[in-house]
Motif scaffolding. Structure first.
Motif, mmCIF file in Angstrom:
data_model
loop_
_atom_site.group_PDB
_atom_site.id
_atom_site.type_symbol
_atom_site.label_atom_id
_atom_site.label_comp_id
_atom_site.label_asym_id
_atom_site.label_seq_id
_atom_site.Cartn_x
_atom_site.Cartn_y
_atom_site.Cartn_z
ATOM 1 N N LEU A 46 1.107 -1.244 -0.185
ATOM 2 C CA LEU A 46 0.232 0.173 0.106
ATOM 3 C C LEU A 46 0.771 1.024 0.072
ATOM 4 O O LEU A 46 1.783 1.290 0.853
ATOM 5 C CB LEU A 46 -0.877 0.004 1.278
ATOM 6 C CG LEU A 46 -1.890 -0.996 1.282
ATOM 7 C CD1 LEU A 46 -2.777 -1.083 2.474
ATOM 8 C CD2 LEU A 46 -2.962 -1.016 0.117
ATOM 9 N N GLU A 74 -2.577 7.166 -2.213
ATOM 10 C CA GLU A 74 -3.875 7.089 -1.713
ATOM 11 C C GLU A 74 -4.505 6.096 -1.144
ATOM 12 O O GLU A 74 -5.435 6.138 -0.332
ATOM 13 C CB GLU A 74 -4.894 7.482 -2.967
ATOM 14 C CG GLU A 74 -4.543 8.992 -3.534
ATOM 15 C CD GLU A 74 -5.475 9.091 -4.726
ATOM 16 O OE1 GLU A 74 -6.650 8.461 -4.952
ATOM 17 O OE2 GLU A 74 -5.011 9.996 -5.440
ATOM 18 N N GLN A 75 -3.938 4.727 -1.635
ATOM 19 C CA GLN A 75 -4.631 3.667 -0.973
ATOM 20 C C GLN A 75 -4.215 3.473 0.611
ATOM 21 O O GLN A 75 -4.819 3.020 1.287
ATOM 22 C CB GLN A 75 -3.874 2.319 -1.640
ATOM 23 C CG GLN A 75 -4.543 2.177 -3.086
ATOM 24 C CD GLN A 75 -3.778 1.107 -3.963
ATOM 25 O OE1 GLN A 75 -2.561 0.766 -3.483
ATOM 26 N NE2 GLN A 75 -4.393 0.466 -4.684
ATOM 27 N N TRP A 76 -2.885 3.881 0.614
ATOM 28 C CA TRP A 76 -2.295 3.764 2.103
ATOM 29 C C TRP A 76 -3.014 4.812 2.933
ATOM 30 O O TRP A 76 -3.586 4.345 4.200
ATOM 31 C CB TRP A 76 -0.800 4.248 2.129
ATOM 32 C CG TRP A 76 -0.126 4.419 3.406
ATOM 33 C CD1 TRP A 76 0.605 5.550 3.923
ATOM 34 C CD2 TRP A 76 -0.126 3.594 4.516
ATOM 35 N NE1 TRP A 76 0.939 5.283 5.430
ATOM 36 C CE2 TRP A 76 0.493 4.025 5.479
ATOM 37 C CE3 TRP A 76 -0.712 2.045 4.756
ATOM 38 C CZ2 TRP A 76 0.832 3.337 6.720
ATOM 39 C CZ3 TRP A 76 -0.603 1.565 6.014
ATOM 40 C CH2 TRP A 76 0.281 2.153 6.803
ATOM 41 N N ASP A 91 -6.243 5.900 2.595
ATOM 42 C CA ASP A 91 -7.685 5.379 2.857
ATOM 43 C C ASP A 91 -7.587 4.214 3.590
ATOM 44 O O ASP A 91 -8.428 4.015 4.522
ATOM 45 C CB ASP A 91 -8.168 4.779 1.522
ATOM 46 C CG ASP A 91 -8.610 5.992 0.513
ATOM 47 O OD1 ASP A 91 -8.527 7.085 1.011
ATOM 48 O OD2 ASP A 91 -8.456 5.666 -0.960
ATOM 49 N N PHE A 92 -6.536 3.406 4.002
ATOM 50 C CA PHE A 92 -6.251 2.148 4.770
ATOM 51 C C PHE A 92 -6.197 2.954 6.209
ATOM 52 O O PHE A 92 -6.822 2.303 6.909
ATOM 53 C CB PHE A 92 -4.902 1.258 4.334
ATOM 54 C CG PHE A 92 -4.778 0.121 5.056
ATOM 55 C CD1 PHE A 92 -5.621 -0.912 5.030
ATOM 56 C CD2 PHE A 92 -4.059 0.405 6.404
ATOM 57 C CE1 PHE A 92 -5.149 -2.042 5.940
ATOM 58 C CE2 PHE A 92 -3.873 -0.790 7.181
ATOM 59 C CZ PHE A 92 -4.407 -1.881 7.067
ATOM 60 N N LYS A 139 -6.446 13.973 2.163
ATOM 61 C CA LYS A 139 -5.617 13.240 1.435
ATOM 62 C C LYS A 139 -4.546 13.867 0.553
ATOM 63 O O LYS A 139 -3.349 13.456 0.613
ATOM 64 C CB LYS A 139 -6.419 12.287 0.364
ATOM 65 C CG LYS A 139 -5.696 11.279 -0.085
ATOM 66 C CD LYS A 139 -6.804 10.534 -1.198
ATOM 67 C CE LYS A 139 -7.704 9.942 -0.538
ATOM 68 N NZ LYS A 139 -8.682 9.132 -1.607
#
Length: 163
Positions: free
Chosen positions: A97, A100-102, A104-105, A118
């Motif tokens: 991750l 952005e994925q990190w 969101d996580f 973000k």
């Protein structure tokens, strides 16, 4: 026997009753002892089960305090958060991750929103990497680390409810 003999003379001395024996105990005492033993075993089991989690959390908080004392940059703080997640999640789920994925996580497992937004998170992570973190960053990270086990339980319960 002569009719004039005292009939009371033929009586034996009074025998005093023996004291009541404490053994075997009454059934209620066996029940109380069993309940106490089960409570003790359950307490030891729960303590041993949660002790590694608390130790991991305490190490992470100690490392966070060290980063704050060193006025570390955002990348070092992010690495700490990534390390904490690797302690709680499978490596293949978390290690890749980024961006952005990190973000969101992190938000998914935060009790309150972590970091402002973000775009600011991504900018600080990839562009302003040399700038030291502010105290609010460390406060938010500490809150996230402390609330992660509760959030994991909450997510697990919600996941079981939807199945």
């Amino acid at each position: 026997m002569s009719p004039l003999a005292n009939p009371l003379a033929q009586l034996n001395d009074i025998i005093a009753p023996t004291a009541a024996s404490p053994w075997p105990p009454a059934p209620i005492y066996w029940l109380l002892f069993s309940a106490l033993l089960l409570l003790l075993i359950a307490s030891v089991y729960l303590f041993k089960r949660t002790q590694p989690q608390r130790q991991k959390q305490q190490r992470a908080l100690t490392q966070l305090q060290r980063l704050q004392n060193e006025q570390a940059d955002f990348i070092a703080l992010n690495q700490l958060l990534k390390g904490v997640t690797l302690n709680h999640f499978p490596r293949q789920q978390v290690a890749s991750l980024h961006g952005e994925q990190w973000f969101d996580f992190l938000q998914q497992y935060a009790a309150t929103p972590l970091f402002a937004d973000k775009q600011a998170f991504l900018r600080r992570l990839y562009q302003d990497s040399e700038q030291p973190c502010c105290d609010d960053d460390f406060v938010q990270a500490k809150r996230w680390i402390k609330s992660l086990p509760k959030q994991l339980k909450k997510q697990h319960k919600e996941g079981n409810r939807h199945v």
